[in-house]
Design a protein around this motif. Structure first.
Motif, PDB file in Angstrom:
ATOM      1  N   ILE B  31      21.779  -8.306  51.880  1.00 30.14           N
ATOM      2  CA  ILE B  31      21.346  -7.613  53.139  1.00 30.14           C
ATOM      3  C   ILE B  31      21.143  -9.155  54.016  1.00 30.14           C
ATOM      4  N   LYS B  32      21.667  -8.864  55.119  1.00 32.11           N
ATOM      5  CA  LYS B  32      21.490 -10.178  56.077  1.00 32.11           C
ATOM      6  C   LYS B  32      19.986 -10.386  56.330  1.00 32.11           C
ATOM      7  N   ALA B  34      16.407 -10.859  57.875  1.00 30.92           N
ATOM      8  CA  ALA B  34      15.862 -11.259  59.392  1.00 30.92           C
ATOM      9  C   ALA B  34      15.064 -12.310  59.636  1.00 30.92           C
ATOM     10  N   ASN B  35      14.690 -12.938  58.367  1.00 27.46           N
ATOM     11  CA  ASN B  35      13.739 -14.057  58.535  1.00 27.46           C
ATOM     12  C   ASN B  35      14.336 -15.404  58.640  1.00 27.46           C
ATOM     13  N   ARG B  38      13.625 -18.475  60.724  1.00 26.51           N
ATOM     14  CA  ARG B  38      12.441 -18.236  61.495  1.00 26.51           C
ATOM     15  C   ARG B  38      11.089 -18.848  60.763  1.00 26.51           C
ATOM     16  N   ASP B 144       5.726  -9.032  54.782  1.00 27.32           N
ATOM     17  CA  ASP B 144       6.031  -9.712  56.077  1.00 27.32           C
ATOM     18  C   ASP B 144       7.286 -10.834  55.802  1.00 27.32           C
ATOM     19  N   GLY B 146       9.808  -9.761  54.210  1.00 22.09           N
ATOM     20  CA  GLY B 146      11.218  -8.942  53.831  1.00 22.09           C
ATOM     21  C   GLY B 146      11.408  -8.754  52.250  1.00 22.09           C
ATOM     22  N   VAL B 147      10.627  -9.023  51.476  1.00 14.19           N
ATOM     23  CA  VAL B 147      10.668  -8.810  50.220  1.00 14.19           C
ATOM     24  C   VAL B 147      11.154  -7.395  49.787  1.00 14.19           C
TER      25      VAL B 147
END
Lengths: 162, 187
Positions: B31-32, B34-35, B38, B144, B146-147
């Motif tokens: 999955i791409k 989001a983090n 960042r 936070d 995204g794990v």
């Protein structure tokens, strides 16, 4: 019919059970918040077990997301705020209703394009399809048919008389 | 022109076939993230072995660091421990984030002493790649980040920007292809 009613009853029963279970684990004082929470857990997708929403999943990450959603809703965050919170961490993947962007726009455009293409092709086909009929030929054919019929009726009459 | 039109169906077929063929071998867990690109999220969490020692984001800064989310209960983590230890010996700084599956009531009560004993035993057996282990008590940091499970790894640069995120074990091939070039780029 009986079977249908029975399955409907069974379905209603199980569905109400699952909602009841969720309400027990995640109690709300505010009915609106409870509604928002229910909607969110239905709409948020479990990032580990990808074909389930977080309400249905008992994966560790789904439980964590449920707890976080509960916490955020209880604090008074709106539905959109919670969705944004999750998307910031897990990407658009986590929401079953992805926003329209340069990638997802094709999901909407391609079917419409195919539909338009099909209509164009079908209209063209229809125009081409009709064979050109020569009026003289048609008249001749009809005359022949009429003759043949006359012969036929004559023949059957003779048969009967004989 | 007429002849050219004959190629339309076959080219549509070929395009669809290629698209579907690619889909057949695509990785659904990819999955791409989001983090990416960042900042590493802020946190304040204890050391796994010594609860009085609290870490925060500043402890990760200063050099390129591989943050590895893992747990003794996770089988794939076992597999990557020896390779990670090799990396540490080559001079890569690796920090562990301990992803505890016992921290949620549904999975039983937390027994920190038991966890610590398990960790010590496992690291003695398979190699200890970690400079230190952050104990993600309620898996807040993992959320936070995204794990979605363990193991997952994040490569962060000197300033705490996430350069890469890997879901699943890291092995020689993954390291060479995905992580090594990134490290060379920032150093």
């Amino acid at each position: 019919m009986c079977k249908f009613i029975f399955s409907l009853l069974a379905w209603t029963f199980f569905w109400s059970q699952s909602v009841y279970a969720l309400e027990q684990t995640y109690p709300f004082d505010d009915v609106n918040k409870s509604k928002v929470f229910d909607e969110l857990t239905q709409e948020l997708r479990c990032p580990k077990c990808q074909n389930q929403n977080i309400a249905d999943s008992n994966a560790m990450v789904a439980i964590d997301l449920k707890n976080k959603t509960y916490e955020l809703v209880k604090e008074g965050n709106s539905k959109q705020q919670v969705v944004d919170f999750m998307v910031a961490r897990y990407g658009n993947f986590v929401h079953y209703d992805p926003p329209i962007n340069s990638v997802t726009i094709w999901l909407w455009v391609i079917p419409v394009m195919i539909l338009v293409l099909l209509i164009v092709v079908m209209l063209r086909r229809k125009k081409e399809a009709g064979p050109k009929i020569d009026d003289n030929y048609l008249a001749q054919a009809e005359a022949l048919l009429a003759q043949a019929e006359q012969k036929n009726t004559k023949a059957t009459k003779q048969d009967k008389e004989a | 022109m007429k002849k050219l039109r004959l190629f339309i169906p076959i080219s549509v077929f070929l395009l669809t076939a290629v698209f579907l063929y690619k889909g057949l071998f695509s990785d659904p867990t990819d999955i791409k993230n989001a983090n990416l690109e960042r900042e590493f999220p802020e946190f304040e969490l204890p050391n796994l072995m010594d609860e009085s020692h609290i870490y925060n984001k500043a402890d990760l800064l200063g050099e390129v660091t591989l943050v590895n989310v893992w747990g003794t209960w996770c089988v794939t983590c076992r597999v990557e421990l020896p390779f990670m230890t090799q990396l540490r010996n080559q001079g890569v700084r690796i920090v562990g984030v301990y992803y505890d599956n016992a921290a949620e009531a549904a999975f039983g009560n937390v027994n920190l002493a038991k966890t610590q004993a398990e960790v010590e035993q496992m690291l003695a057996q398979l190699g200890n790649p970690f400079q230190f282990n952050i104990y993600d008590v309620k898996r807040d940091l993992s959320l936070d980040l995204g794990v979605t499970g363990a193991p997952e790894s994040f490569l962060i640069d000197q300033n705490g920007v996430i350069l890469a995120h890997r879901r699943g074990a890291i092995d020689e091939r993954v390291w060479q292809q995905q992580f090594q070039p990134l490290i060379e780029r920032v150093q």
